[in-house]
Design a protein around this motif. Sequence first.
Motif, short mmCIF file in Angstrom:
data_model
loop_
_atom_site.label_atom_id
_atom_site.label_comp_id
_atom_site.label_asym_id
_atom_site.label_seq_id
_atom_site.Cartn_x
_atom_site.Cartn_y
_atom_site.Cartn_z
N PHE A 199 -43.53 -1.98 -13.86
CA PHE A 199 -43.38 -0.53 -13.68
C PHE A 199 -43.10 -0.20 -12.22
O PHE A 199 -42.21 0.59 -11.90
CB PHE A 199 -44.64 0.20 -14.16
N GLU A 200 -43.84 -0.86 -11.31
CA GLU A 200 -43.63 -0.60 -9.87
C GLU A 200 -42.23 -1.01 -9.43
O GLU A 200 -41.65 -0.38 -8.54
CB GLU A 200 -44.68 -1.36 -9.05
N LYS A 201 -41.68 -2.04 -10.04
CA LYS A 201 -40.33 -2.49 -9.68
C LYS A 201 -39.26 -1.57 -10.27
O LYS A 201 -38.08 -1.74 -9.98
CB LYS A 201 -40.09 -3.92 -10.21
N GLY A 202 -39.68 -0.68 -11.17
CA GLY A 202 -38.69 0.21 -11.79
C GLY A 202 -38.04 -0.37 -13.02
O GLY A 202 -37.07 0.19 -13.54
N THR B 245 -51.58 -6.34 -15.75
CA THR B 245 -51.05 -6.63 -14.42
C THR B 245 -49.53 -6.77 -14.45
O THR B 245 -48.82 -6.20 -13.61
CB THR B 245 -51.66 -7.94 -13.87
N TYR C 228 -45.54 1.70 -22.41
CA TYR C 228 -44.43 1.27 -21.54
C TYR C 228 -43.16 1.05 -22.36
O TYR C 228 -43.21 0.61 -23.51
CB TYR C 228 -44.79 -0.03 -20.82
N GLU D 251 -43.86 -12.06 -17.00
CA GLU D 251 -43.12 -10.80 -16.90
C GLU D 251 -41.88 -10.82 -17.79
O GLU D 251 -41.55 -9.82 -18.43
CB GLU D 251 -42.75 -10.51 -15.44
N THR E 103 -40.49 2.19 -17.73
CA THR E 103 -41.02 3.55 -17.58
C THR E 103 -42.31 3.60 -18.38
O THR E 103 -42.57 2.71 -19.20
CB THR E 103 -40.06 4.60 -18.18
N ARG E 104 -43.13 4.63 -18.14
CA ARG E 104 -44.34 4.72 -18.96
C ARG E 104 -44.64 6.17 -19.29
O ARG E 104 -44.27 7.08 -18.54
CB ARG E 104 -45.52 4.05 -18.27
N ASP F 130 -32.91 -6.54 -8.55
CA ASP F 130 -34.05 -7.31 -8.04
C ASP F 130 -33.93 -8.77 -8.46
O ASP F 130 -32.90 -9.20 -8.96
CB ASP F 130 -35.37 -6.69 -8.53
N SER G 208 -47.90 -3.36 -14.96
CA SER G 208 -47.93 -2.52 -13.75
C SER G 208 -46.89 -3.00 -12.75
O SER G 208 -46.21 -2.20 -12.11
CB SER G 208 -49.29 -2.55 -13.07
N ARG G 209 -46.78 -4.31 -12.63
CA ARG G 209 -45.83 -4.85 -11.66
C ARG G 209 -44.40 -4.49 -12.06
O ARG G 209 -43.60 -4.08 -11.22
CB ARG G 209 -46.01 -6.37 -11.58
#
Lengths: 129, 313
Positions: free
Chosen positions: A59-62, A53, A75, A19, A65-66, B123, A56-57
């Motif tokens: 993106f979900e955490k903020g 993966t 992204y 990541e 952006t996409r 986070d 997406s992770r």
Amino acid sequence: MARDGSDDPASRRGRGELESEVLGALWAAGGPLTPGEVQRRISGDPAYSTVVTALSRLFEKGTLTRVRSGRAYAYAPVADEPGLAARRMRQLLDAEADRHIVLARFVSDLSDDDEQALLRLLGEHPRAD
Amino acid sequence: MYFAVHLPLLLPLAAVPALRALAPHLAPHRAAWMLAGAAVLLAAISTLALLVLVAMGVSEVPLLAVLGHYTPGGLPGVPGTAPLTACAAVAALAVGLSRTVRRAALHSRGLSDALSYGRGLADDRELVVLPDRSPLAYALPGRPGRIVVSSGMLHALDPAERRALLAHERAHLAGHHHVLLIAAELAAAANPLLHRLLPVLSYAVERSADEAAAAEVGDRTKAAHAVARAALAAHAGGGPHPAALHAGTGPVPQRVAALLAPPPARMPNTHTSRAVAVVVAGLLALGIGACVESVVDLHSAVETAQAAYGESD
């Protein structure tokens, strides 16, 4: 085989590490990237699904952006350290040199001799790619 | 054997050059631990030796003899300490301790700033990017530790170099390198003779992280390029820095050259380096022995004097 970032056969890199590299590649690019483009900008040939993966992770955490780009998403990093946090970080870094012992810096300052020595070393050992 | 008390004070004069000579022959992470450990040990025994000297001087004060229940006029078998020596010991102790306390306060402020910055982030992500064109990269200790990199630095590197940079900073965090650096810096504040160990330690710590980066990207040349290009970018990007004006070759070209050379594990374990290792171990053991002996001697002299005082009552 490589369904998960923690099981990437191209490297022993963990999920958080991948990541970080995905985020680094997006910041380096300076514009939105599709998963395929991100994959090409990460060293060690990570699997496409692994990169998707990680994206997406993030993106979900903020963190990202996409936007739609054809059939895939592109992204981009959210500039998440504006204002206070970044100012405080700058203050921390600019604090007296003594305090830098807490923050291990990647490279220390160069003298002009150092610069010449580095350019010579790089010239003698060009990158393979 | 009261000359033994002076030995820990002079020991750094021999031990520091020996440690500096030995460090390049060890794997970088071992060198880092050895240097930090030796610095702390040497500072501790020299501080203890000063305390013994002060105690020897103080034991000659008549009032204390009365309060401590021993015969005034000094302890039996303890040579009279010249007032000048005792005063010098008191001064050295006071200066050393106050310097150490001040440096400790500074570092704990730095650490708590780092921790509070880390807590302020939304986070637990490892990489924090600063939107800043000047190339910067830091490892920020905390729970979890963070890698703080400017967007300018990420721009300057290619994918393998970015990976090397992240692995390098990760190694600093995983190895708790800031703890080693702070410990050694405090030791040098207590005893200025240890100051010359600090650049060697900081180089060993960087080399250790560089080796971790080379192992992660699986290519020493790429790791060398990451260090070199990051340094060149930072040099070009930042304004002139007073510290950058020194002459001669600094640590960064040495790190790059070391990465372009064979890995340290394959370096021959020479006779010279083994001999230097024995000398270092011998000197440190001698220092500990001298310190223990002078403390034990002083303690038994006080007990003898108290016993004699009790009999004369």
